[in-house]
Motif scaffolding. Structure first.
Motif, PDB file in Angstrom:
ATOM      1  N   ALA A 142      66.895   1.110  -2.274  1.00 22.48           N
ATOM      2  CA  ALA A 142      65.773   2.575  -1.476  1.00 22.48           C
ATOM      3  C   ALA A 142      65.663   2.519  -0.550  1.00 22.48           C
ATOM      4  N   THR A 143      64.433   2.980   0.114  1.00 20.16           N
ATOM      5  CA  THR A 143      64.483   3.695   0.795  1.00 20.16           C
ATOM      6  C   THR A 143      63.398   3.432   1.525  1.00 20.16           C
ATOM      7  N   THR A 144      63.252   3.175   3.421  1.00 16.21           N
ATOM      8  CA  THR A 144      61.962   3.359   3.488  1.00 16.21           C
ATOM      9  C   THR A 144      61.808   4.028   4.960  1.00 16.21           C
ATOM     10  N   HIS A 145      60.770   4.258   6.004  1.00 12.60           N
ATOM     11  CA  HIS A 145      60.920   4.554   7.066  1.00 12.60           C
ATOM     12  C   HIS A 145      62.009   3.959   8.532  1.00 12.60           C
ATOM     13  N   TRP A 146      62.297   4.812   8.644  1.00 13.90           N
ATOM     14  CA  TRP A 146      63.230   4.233   9.423  1.00 13.90           C
ATOM     15  C   TRP A 146      63.243   3.730  10.572  1.00 13.90           C
ATOM     16  N   LYS A 147      62.149   3.845  11.229  1.00 12.90           N
ATOM     17  CA  LYS A 147      61.616   2.681  12.194  1.00 12.90           C
ATOM     18  C   LYS A 147      61.034   1.032  11.615  1.00 12.90           C
ATOM     19  N   SER A 148      61.273   1.249  10.426  1.00 13.74           N
ATOM     20  CA  SER A 148      60.760   0.112   9.813  1.00 13.74           C
ATOM     21  C   SER A 148      61.891  -0.769   8.806  1.00 13.74           C
ATOM     22  N   ALA A 149      63.022  -0.161   8.837  1.00 11.48           N
ATOM     23  CA  ALA A 149      64.438  -0.124   8.465  1.00 11.48           C
ATOM     24  C   ALA A 149      65.066  -1.824   8.564  1.00 11.48           C
ATOM     25  N   ASP A 150      65.059  -2.050   9.910  1.00  7.58           N
ATOM     26  CA  ASP A 150      65.729  -3.511  10.287  1.00  7.58           C
ATOM     27  C   ASP A 150      64.566  -4.588   9.971  1.00  7.58           C
ATOM     28  N   LEU A 151      63.431  -4.395   9.891  1.00 15.84           N
ATOM     29  CA  LEU A 151      62.944  -5.408   9.380  1.00 15.84           C
ATOM     30  C   LEU A 151      62.888  -5.315   7.976  1.00 15.84           C
ATOM     31  N   PHE A 152      62.409  -4.561   6.681  1.00 16.24           N
ATOM     32  CA  PHE A 152      63.159  -4.229   5.809  1.00 16.24           C
ATOM     33  C   PHE A 152      63.818  -5.143   5.234  1.00 16.24           C
ATOM     34  N   ALA A 153      65.180  -5.035   5.878  1.00 11.15           N
ATOM     35  CA  ALA A 153      66.822  -5.341   5.701  1.00 11.15           C
ATOM     36  C   ALA A 153      66.768  -7.010   6.244  1.00 11.15           C
ATOM     37  N   SER A 154      66.067  -7.139   7.229  1.00 11.48           N
ATOM     38  CA  SER A 154      66.093  -8.759   7.220  1.00 11.48           C
ATOM     39  C   SER A 154      64.723  -9.151   6.367  1.00 11.48           C
ATOM     40  N   LEU A 155      63.931  -9.346   5.406  1.00  9.55           N
ATOM     41  CA  LEU A 155      63.295  -9.533   5.137  1.00  9.55           C
ATOM     42  C   LEU A 155      63.170  -9.825   3.387  1.00  9.55           C
ATOM     43  N   PHE A 156      64.003  -8.604   2.672  1.00 12.31           N
ATOM     44  CA  PHE A 156      64.118  -8.239   1.279  1.00 12.31           C
ATOM     45  C   PHE A 156      66.635  -7.715   1.702  1.00 12.31           C
ATOM     46  N   PRO A 157      67.261  -8.887   1.839  1.00 18.97           N
ATOM     47  CA  PRO A 157      68.501  -8.959   1.305  1.00 18.97           C
ATOM     48  C   PRO A 157      68.953  -8.360   0.637  1.00 18.97           C
ATOM     49  N   ASP A 158      68.214  -8.700  -0.860  1.00 14.63           N
ATOM     50  CA  ASP A 158      68.506  -8.211  -2.051  1.00 14.63           C
ATOM     51  C   ASP A 158      68.454  -6.966  -2.598  1.00 14.63           C
ATOM     52  N   VAL A 159      68.030  -6.242  -1.589  1.00 15.48           N
ATOM     53  CA  VAL A 159      67.138  -4.495  -1.660  1.00 15.48           C
ATOM     54  C   VAL A 159      68.996  -3.971  -1.014  1.00 15.48           C
ATOM     55  N   ARG A 160      69.237  -2.858  -1.901  1.00 17.40           N
ATOM     56  CA  ARG A 160      70.590  -1.945  -0.861  1.00 17.40           C
ATOM     57  C   ARG A 160      69.781  -1.134  -0.701  1.00 17.40           C
ATOM     58  N   LEU A 161      69.630  -1.056   0.623  1.00 16.79           N
ATOM     59  CA  LEU A 161      68.349  -0.395   1.436  1.00 16.79           C
ATOM     60  C   LEU A 161      69.522   0.922   2.013  1.00 16.79           C
ATOM     61  N   ASP A 162      68.756   1.985   2.250  1.00 16.75           N
ATOM     62  CA  ASP A 162      69.339   2.815   2.786  1.00 16.75           C
ATOM     63  C   ASP A 162      68.974   3.592   3.243  1.00 16.75           C
ATOM     64  N   PRO A 163      68.704   3.461   4.562  1.00 20.01           N
ATOM     65  CA  PRO A 163      67.525   3.823   6.250  1.00 20.01           C
ATOM     66  C   PRO A 163      67.667   5.653   5.974  1.00 20.01           C
ATOM     67  N   GLY A 164      69.104   6.206   5.636  1.00 20.65           N
ATOM     68  CA  GLY A 164      69.411   7.699   5.878  1.00 20.65           C
ATOM     69  C   GLY A 164      69.012   8.619   5.082  1.00 20.65           C
TER      70      GLY A 164
END
Length: 328
Positions: A134-156
């Motif tokens: 999943a992805t989200t706005h790059w400004k919110s990527a760090d918060l997202f990653a800390s809240l939802f570690p089970d999601v494979r975040l791709d912020p780029g």
């Protein structure tokens, strides 16, 4: 009473909340609402809904009146969740407020679900993104990653598509995501027509980089526009990096660096994507045999085109043509 009254159209529900970004709501209605068959038949029925019907505050200086409640979610085949600037989706503990959680619970299994920008926080808090890319706005990527570690975040990237769940990075990339939905459902020709009416690029690949701040080129900085334009006119040729670099009177190394800065991908990745898109167009709009489509798109052989189309689309050229061949 049924929310969706056109059984021949794909039902789409857009779930909005206080603090709504108005542009994101408009994107869904503009892109999906405009999509039509070659004969002019609307392909989607798009309605706006909320946890409770009534006035919804936007991030601007106006409200919108929402007629439908969460019952729309139970009837939809696609649900889109735009961003909100109100902290009602996922607080610092990454939890949903009860009303929103109850509304999301109405979504039927197998429904396609998409988010725009930080709407991904809602999907993640509902557990819909666990184990998914999943992805989200790059400004919110760090918060997202800390809240939802089970999601494979791709912020780029601009958007992701993992099974029946899609996420996009920001407001403008919501356009790319909606066009991707149209393209997936109805082929490149329909998506390109929507893009033409909306006056936006018909395709930006999901893997293209987000526009994260980087040094702005000076007024005399070179670009790769000439090389890309020339390549699009000569896709049937066996193009090389040296050919592209020659169009810009630069070295292959410099061309490759500029390509990545401007498109987010390498020249060869970009070129392959353009060949795939041209092949899709020919498969939809022409009666050319498969081997001639492969030659015109620059793949050389039908086997090579089959390999590349399957990698990108998951289907063979003949299967794609059978599904999306233009009709009246």
């Amino acid at each position: 009473m049924a929310v969706f009254t056109h059984p021949d159209r794909h039902p789409v529900a857009v779930l909005v909340r206080d603090g709504l970004m108005p542009m994101e709501l408009g994107i869904v209605h503009q892109i999906l609402g405009r999509a039509a068959s070659p004969g002019g038949r609307p392909l989607y029925s798009v309605v706006t809904c909320a946890v409770a019907p009534g006035d919804i505050r936007t991030h601007a200086d106006f409200t919108i009146g929402v007629e439908h409640g969460p019952e729309a979610l139970a009837e939809a085949s696609t649900v889109v969740v735009p961003a909100s600037h109100a902290p009602d989706a996922a607080d610092e503990r990454g939890r949903l407020e009860p009303g929103l959680a109850d509304a999301l619970a109405r979504i039927r299994p197998g429904t396609r679900i998409a988010s725009i920008c930080t709407g991904a926080f809602v999907l993640a808090a509902a557990g819909l993104l666990d184990g998914r890319r999943a992805t989200t706005h790059w400004k919110s990527a760090d918060l997202f990653a800390s809240l939802f570690p089970d999601v494979r975040l791709d912020p780029g990237v601009l958007y992701t598509h993992d099974g029946d769940v899609l996420t996009s990075a920001g407001e403008a990339s919501g356009i790319d995501l909606c066009l991707h939905i149209v393209r997936t459902d109805h082929g490149a020709a329909v998506a390109n027509e929507v893009a033409r009416h909306t006056v936006v690029p018909p395709h930006r690949d999901g893997g293209q980089a987000q526009f994260i701040p980087r040094p702005v080129p000076g007024p005399h900085a070179s670009s790769t526009a000439r090389a890309r334009a020339w390549a699009l006119d000569h896709l049937d040729r066996p193009l090389t990096l040296s050919d592209l670099a020659a169009r810009e009177s630069t070295s292959v190394r410099t061309l490759t660096r500029r390509f990545r800065e401007e498109t987010g991908v390498s020249p060869l990745q970009w070129l392959t994507r353009q060949r795939v898109e041209h092949a899709r167009h020919l498969l939809e709009q022409s009666d050319l045999p498969i081997d001639q489509v492969a030659a015109a798109a620059g793949f050389g052989t039908a086997a090579s085109m089959r390999q590349h189309l399957h990698a990108v689309l998951g289907v063979s050229p003949s299967a794609y043509r059978t599904t999306f061949r233009a009709t009246g």
